[in-house]
Scaffold this motif. Sequence first.
Motif, PDB file in Angstrom:
ATOM      1  N   GLN A 144     -43.605  33.584 -32.290  1.00 58.38           N
ATOM      2  CA  GLN A 144     -42.793  34.091 -33.456  1.00 58.38           C
ATOM      3  C   GLN A 144     -41.374  33.067 -33.693  1.00 58.38           C
ATOM      4  O   GLN A 144     -40.937  32.653 -34.715  1.00 58.38           O
ATOM      5  N   LEU A 145     -40.721  32.828 -32.455  1.00 56.31           N
ATOM      6  CA  LEU A 145     -39.547  31.834 -32.253  1.00 56.31           C
ATOM      7  C   LEU A 145     -39.942  30.419 -33.254  1.00 56.31           C
ATOM      8  O   LEU A 145     -39.250  29.954 -33.813  1.00 56.31           O
ATOM      9  N   ASN A 146     -41.182  30.166 -32.694  1.00 57.64           N
ATOM     10  CA  ASN A 146     -41.591  28.601 -33.168  1.00 57.64           C
ATOM     11  C   ASN A 146     -41.902  28.968 -34.632  1.00 57.64           C
ATOM     12  O   ASN A 146     -41.314  28.065 -35.734  1.00 57.64           O
ATOM     13  N   ALA A 147     -42.350  29.963 -35.277  1.00 62.82           N
ATOM     14  CA  ALA A 147     -42.640  30.235 -36.577  1.00 62.82           C
ATOM     15  C   ALA A 147     -41.321  30.278 -37.265  1.00 62.82           C
ATOM     16  O   ALA A 147     -41.076  29.681 -38.388  1.00 62.82           O
ATOM     17  N   LYS A 148     -40.182  31.160 -36.835  1.00 56.72           N
ATOM     18  CA  LYS A 148     -38.975  31.136 -37.605  1.00 56.72           C
ATOM     19  C   LYS A 148     -38.080  29.756 -37.461  1.00 56.72           C
ATOM     20  O   LYS A 148     -37.507  29.439 -38.311  1.00 56.72           O
ATOM     21  N   THR A 149     -38.325  28.839 -36.277  1.00 59.32           N
ATOM     22  CA  THR A 149     -37.841  27.775 -36.202  1.00 59.32           C
ATOM     23  C   THR A 149     -38.215  26.651 -37.325  1.00 59.32           C
ATOM     24  O   THR A 149     -37.463  25.916 -38.232  1.00 59.32           O
ATOM     25  N   MET A 150     -39.557  26.795 -37.655  1.00 53.19           N
ATOM     26  CA  MET A 150     -40.111  26.136 -38.748  1.00 53.19           C
ATOM     27  C   MET A 150     -39.476  26.429 -39.978  1.00 53.19           C
ATOM     28  O   MET A 150     -39.297  25.551 -40.843  1.00 53.19           O
ATOM     29  N   LEU A 151     -39.504  27.793 -40.210  1.00 54.60           N
ATOM     30  CA  LEU A 151     -39.102  28.440 -41.424  1.00 54.60           C
ATOM     31  C   LEU A 151     -37.568  27.814 -41.703  1.00 54.60           C
ATOM     32  O   LEU A 151     -37.327  27.386 -42.739  1.00 54.60           O
ATOM     33  N   HIS A 152     -36.903  27.979 -40.818  1.00 51.24           N
ATOM     34  CA  HIS A 152     -35.434  27.663 -40.969  1.00 51.24           C
ATOM     35  C   HIS A 152     -35.180  26.142 -41.129  1.00 51.24           C
ATOM     36  O   HIS A 152     -34.437  25.666 -42.046  1.00 51.24           O
TER      37      HIS A 152
END
Length: 514
Positions: free
Chosen positions: A124-132
């Motif tokens: 999840q963190l990876n996905a959010k980091t990419m989004l950010h």
Amino acid sequence: MPSRQPSRTGRPSTGLRSAIPHTKIPLTGRATTDLAGLQRMRTSSEPGRPKTAAPFSVSASRGRVRALPPPRPNLSDPRELKKKEWKLNIAELEKVCEERSRLVSELTTQNCSLTLEMDNMKTQLNAKTMLHESACQEVARLTADGERMKREAEERESSLKAQLVTQDQKVRTLLNDVVDLRGKIRVAVRLRPFVKGEDAGESLSHIGFPDRRSISVNNGSKPTAYQFQHVFCQASQEYVFDEFKELIESVISGYNVAIIAYGQTGSGKTYTMRGGEGDQRGLIPRAVEFMFLTRNNLKSMDWTYEYAASFLEVYNDDVFDLLRNERTKLKVVLGTGRVDIPDLKTVALQSPDDLHELMLLADKNRSTAATKMNETSSRSHAVFTLRVTATNAISSEAFTSSLSLVDLAGSERAKESEVSGPRFTEMTHINKALSNLQNVIRCQLRKEAHVPYRNSKLTMLLQECLGKGNSKTLMLVNLRPSFANLTETKRSLDFAANTSQTVIGAPLKNESSQ
Ligand SMILES: Nc1ncnc2c1ncn2[C@@H]1O[C@H](COP(=O)(O)OP(=O)(O)OP(=O)(O)O)[C@@H](O)[C@H]1O
């Protein structure tokens, strides 16, 4: 961890148990009789005795293998004691080991679920980091676009402003050229309607209005016709103001402007200048409102205007401040070409509303009295002045100019007014000042070398509007409608006609650079 092995009795046994030395009972093919051993085995199988592995013996008679009773532990034997102690330890250790394996398995389960959870969170963190990161890139792109567009808009705005300023200057020059062409002292006439106390049914046949610039009077013998810049016949306050808007606007361009209301007592001078409330507002409040409106419109062209007002009266040839409650005569100083009143109060105006208070104060302080000709007759000449200070941030132009709105006291005959005492003294001063005013205008008309401005305070104060300064001046001659006032009406119109011929020189714009 030691592995478990099944014991000979079928029960699981630990490695530790296997490590313990056993008492070995030999098995033989020959029949042996070991009574003592059998006895021990029997005894050990008795209830209450500790169970031990049953030794075996082969019956001699039948040749069958039989379990022998376990040998009785010899407690005096230290090995037996040790053995017993080990057994206890082993049982203890087994318990501990079982608990340990239970805990280990529990921890392993928990560890597995935590590892799973952690992996989920990492995903999840990876996905959010990419989004950010992609959002940050978008924001950076939009910010750069916005800044570029803002720069372009600013460049466009300043170029448009420069064009507007140039055009505005051209329009103002043209407007002022038009205003200048309309004569030197401009003259307009206003005939008021019949008011309360007058015969409203009276006909107006003695006064004619051929067109909006002409007026004629007929006293029964021969009609006399006059032409002026404008003739207002029973016109509204708004209509009159609209006609003078252009002239007033030239104050904004740096010209001094004066509008002087002249006329017989009770002819409507104060009504024209001050007026009443709402639609009845006169030139003073309307001009101030208009100046504020124009100021707002010119803000986009970087003009800054500051306004300040003063209000004085000339009473019995003395000058008084209408914006001060204490009644002190003011000194009038004649400089080189300029009149100055050092102690006159000047009030900065931030909005048209500020004027309202000043007008009320001036009303309270102005000298009025009831006469036979007018219930609230002004016994003084009132001069309202709006001073303008203008600066332009782009072109660096700067100037000061002024708008003077003058409400003269009414001309009257002693016989008609039936005044005496202080009213008579007032009337003498009023008539003297007005006759000086006419004299100044006459001298201007004849282009005489000497113009007697100093003969009265009124002409001293108005000299800048009457030829000595650079004002654009408008004389507004007020008339009463009654046939009974026709002689005075004709006198006023003759004065107006003389005034309109007066050459006072083209007005000059006040200019200075910052
Ligand atoms: N155009 C007009 N419409 C309606 N009423 C008017 C008009 N002009 C003047 N009046 C009324 O006529 C009366 C006299 O007017 P005003 O006081 O303005 O005269 P004035 O010339 O200033 O007189 P004075 O010289 O004695 O001071 C007042 O009641 C005023 O309200």
